[in-house]
Design an enzyme around this catalytic site. Sequence first.
Site, mmCIF file in Angstrom:
data_model
loop_
_atom_site.group_PDB
_atom_site.id
_atom_site.type_symbol
_atom_site.label_atom_id
_atom_site.label_comp_id
_atom_site.label_asym_id
_atom_site.label_seq_id
_atom_site.Cartn_x
_atom_site.Cartn_y
_atom_site.Cartn_z
ATOM 1 N N GLY A 143 4.261 0.351 2.191
ATOM 2 C CA GLY A 143 5.003 -0.754 1.589
ATOM 3 C C GLY A 143 5.371 -0.476 0.134
ATOM 4 O O GLY A 143 6.457 -0.845 -0.322
ATOM 5 N N LYS A 154 5.891 9.599 18.375
ATOM 6 C CA LYS A 154 5.051 9.328 17.191
ATOM 7 C C LYS A 154 3.657 8.869 17.625
ATOM 8 O O LYS A 154 2.638 9.277 17.067
ATOM 9 C CB LYS A 154 5.735 8.264 16.317
ATOM 10 C CG LYS A 154 4.992 7.916 15.030
ATOM 11 C CD LYS A 154 5.135 8.995 13.982
ATOM 12 C CE LYS A 154 4.065 8.976 12.902
ATOM 13 N NZ LYS A 154 4.116 7.907 11.954
ATOM 14 N N GLY A 184 0.835 -1.192 0.000
ATOM 15 C CA GLY A 184 0.000 0.000 0.000
ATOM 16 C C GLY A 184 0.870 1.242 0.000
ATOM 17 O O GLY A 184 1.947 1.271 -0.616
HETATM 18 N N1 LIG Z 1 0.271 6.268 4.828
HETATM 19 C C1 LIG Z 1 1.071 7.011 5.583
HETATM 20 O O1 LIG Z 1 1.446 8.127 5.203
HETATM 21 C C2 LIG Z 1 1.583 6.466 6.891
HETATM 22 C C3 LIG Z 1 2.527 7.224 7.596
HETATM 23 C C4 LIG Z 1 3.076 6.705 8.758
HETATM 24 C C5 LIG Z 1 2.689 5.456 9.204
HETATM 25 N N2 LIG Z 1 1.748 4.749 8.534
HETATM 26 C C6 LIG Z 1 1.402 3.416 9.038
HETATM 27 O O2 LIG Z 1 1.930 2.435 8.137
HETATM 28 C C7 LIG Z 1 1.122 1.246 8.185
HETATM 29 C C8 LIG Z 1 0.676 0.916 6.759
HETATM 30 O O3 LIG Z 1 -0.219 1.941 6.359
HETATM 31 P P1 LIG Z 1 -0.562 2.267 4.839
HETATM 32 O O4 LIG Z 1 -1.013 3.682 4.815
HETATM 33 O O5 LIG Z 1 0.543 1.851 3.941
HETATM 34 O O6 LIG Z 1 -1.806 1.299 4.614
HETATM 35 P P2 LIG Z 1 -2.505 0.942 3.221
HETATM 36 O O7 LIG Z 1 -2.205 1.967 2.197
HETATM 37 O O8 LIG Z 1 -3.921 0.613 3.550
HETATM 38 O O9 LIG Z 1 -1.762 -0.385 2.767
HETATM 39 C C9 LIG Z 1 -1.977 -1.620 3.384
HETATM 40 C C10 LIG Z 1 -1.655 -2.678 2.358
HETATM 41 O O10 LIG Z 1 -1.740 -3.956 3.007
HETATM 42 C C11 LIG Z 1 -2.335 -4.840 2.071
HETATM 43 N N3 LIG Z 1 -2.925 -5.976 2.747
HETATM 44 C C12 LIG Z 1 -3.864 -5.977 3.735
HETATM 45 N N4 LIG Z 1 -4.188 -7.228 4.079
HETATM 46 C C13 LIG Z 1 -3.454 -8.042 3.278
HETATM 47 C C14 LIG Z 1 -3.352 -9.444 3.129
HETATM 48 N N5 LIG Z 1 -4.090 -10.285 3.877
HETATM 49 N N6 LIG Z 1 -2.501 -9.934 2.208
HETATM 50 C C15 LIG Z 1 -1.756 -9.119 1.431
HETATM 51 N N7 LIG Z 1 -1.799 -7.767 1.527
HETATM 52 C C16 LIG Z 1 -2.646 -7.245 2.432
HETATM 53 C C17 LIG Z 1 -3.365 -4.019 1.349
HETATM 54 O O11 LIG Z 1 -3.644 -4.667 0.134
HETATM 55 P P3 LIG Z 1 -5.000 -4.483 -0.716
HETATM 56 O O12 LIG Z 1 -4.659 -3.460 -1.732
HETATM 57 O O13 LIG Z 1 -5.208 -5.839 -1.309
HETATM 58 O O14 LIG Z 1 -6.079 -4.050 0.218
HETATM 59 C C18 LIG Z 1 -2.610 -2.711 1.165
HETATM 60 O O15 LIG Z 1 -1.850 -2.747 -0.011
HETATM 61 C C19 LIG Z 1 -0.044 1.571 9.143
HETATM 62 O O16 LIG Z 1 0.257 1.110 10.431
HETATM 63 C C20 LIG Z 1 -0.085 3.107 9.123
HETATM 64 O O17 LIG Z 1 -0.653 3.661 10.302
HETATM 65 C C21 LIG Z 1 1.194 5.216 7.377
#
Ligand SMILES: NC(=O)c1ccc[n+]([C@@H]2O[C@H](COP(=O)([O-])OP(=O)(O)OC[C@H]3O[C@@H](n4cnc5c(N)ncnc54)[C@H](OP(=O)(O)O)[C@@H]3O)[C@@H](O)[C@H]2O)c1
Length: 307
Positions: free
Chosen positions: A21, A185, A18
């Site tokens: 990642g 954080k 996502g």
């Molecule tokens: N985004 C930011 O700017 C940010 C900043 C700091 C910290 N964080 C933290 O980083 C972490 C990740 O957040 P994010 O924003 O990257 O979340 P996100 O965009 O929702 O990405 C999550 C990913 O995990 C995948 N996923 C979920 N279940 C899965 C499974 N069973 N098998 C394979 N893939 C799976 C989803 O795939 P699908 O596409 O198939 O749903 C999606 O690609 C969280 O803890 C968040 O709080 C985020």
Amino acid sequence: MSPPAAQPPSTIAVIGLGSIGGIAAGCLLTAGLHDLFACVRRPLQSLTLDRPGSSATLPLRALTSPDAAQPVDWVLVCTKTHETEAIGPWLQRLCGPATRVAVLQNGLGHAERVAPFIGGAAVVPAIVYYNGERLAPDHVRLTPVGERDVAVSDDATGRAFAALFDGTPLRVATSAEFTTLLWRKLLINAAANPMTALTRQRQAVLRRPDIHALCLTVLGEAVAVGRAEGAALAEDEAERIMAALLTYAPGLGTSMYFDTLAGRPLEADAILGAIVAAGERHGIPTPCNQTLLTLLRAISDAAKTAG
Ligand SMILES: NC(=O)c1ccc[n+]([C@@H]2O[C@H](COP(=O)([O-])OP(=O)(O)OC[C@H]3O[C@@H](n4cnc5c(N)ncnc54)[C@H](OP(=O)(O)O)[C@@H]3O)[C@@H](O)[C@H]2O)c1
């Protein structure tokens, strides 16, 4: 003096392609020093990484079933916290005795969340500072925030994780003050995420005097707990956190705000639940954190039922 020897390539699996990642994978692919694949639910052939001043589309190897996976040197866990259990089958296939698992998630409890699935593999909890945005399943945008993109503990596995990103655009720092950074954080998230999610308003809502005062109460409880957990938080840490939050653009959302609007489950337990649980361990009351946790759990559970 001769330059340090180049490290041998590592095999790396990224679970959760996502916002976070996708960017970690894209930065590693940009440097091309390691053998990386993504563990995904739908097939993908490439990944486009936008970062300030550049955009690159990179070929990507992606597996869609854990059955095809073998143990690797590194696993990067980049799902939302409440999605960790669902990736258990991936972790079980990817982890051998020498595997190291970096968990790039918000909140506390990084090691505890993956522990049931990884055997004896070492865990590197990672604090993510960069802003990640997923523009499409195969397209992410990196916006750096502050002087580092990721922080890990300054120990052998933390340093090995940081070394993976040598030569990539991602700035991974090691810190001897990791517990303190983790709590700072967490405090940012504990104030901004619930207020924006519950009011369905962006960061501007933190500028309201009543919400600002509520944040200070929530943070005051959390700071007391963080100190009991060993974080070196200042007397006026709550005020400092609020001052930092007020430097964010009023139109910015938080992940919990976007998840609420989209009807997705929320990372309430990893953030407020972690504060409440640590408070209970130390005998420190956290009534405001508990109240927010209860409200957010109700929203999150309804989203799980609907989904
Ligand atoms: N985004 C930011 O700017 C940010 C900043 C700091 C910290 N964080 C933290 O980083 C972490 C990740 O957040 P994010 O924003 O990257 O979340 P996100 O965009 O929702 O990405 C999550 C990913 O995990 C995948 N996923 C979920 N279940 C899965 C499974 N069973 N098998 C394979 N893939 C799976 C989803 O795939 P699908 O596409 O198939 O749903 C999606 O690609 C969280 O803890 C968040 O709080 C985020």
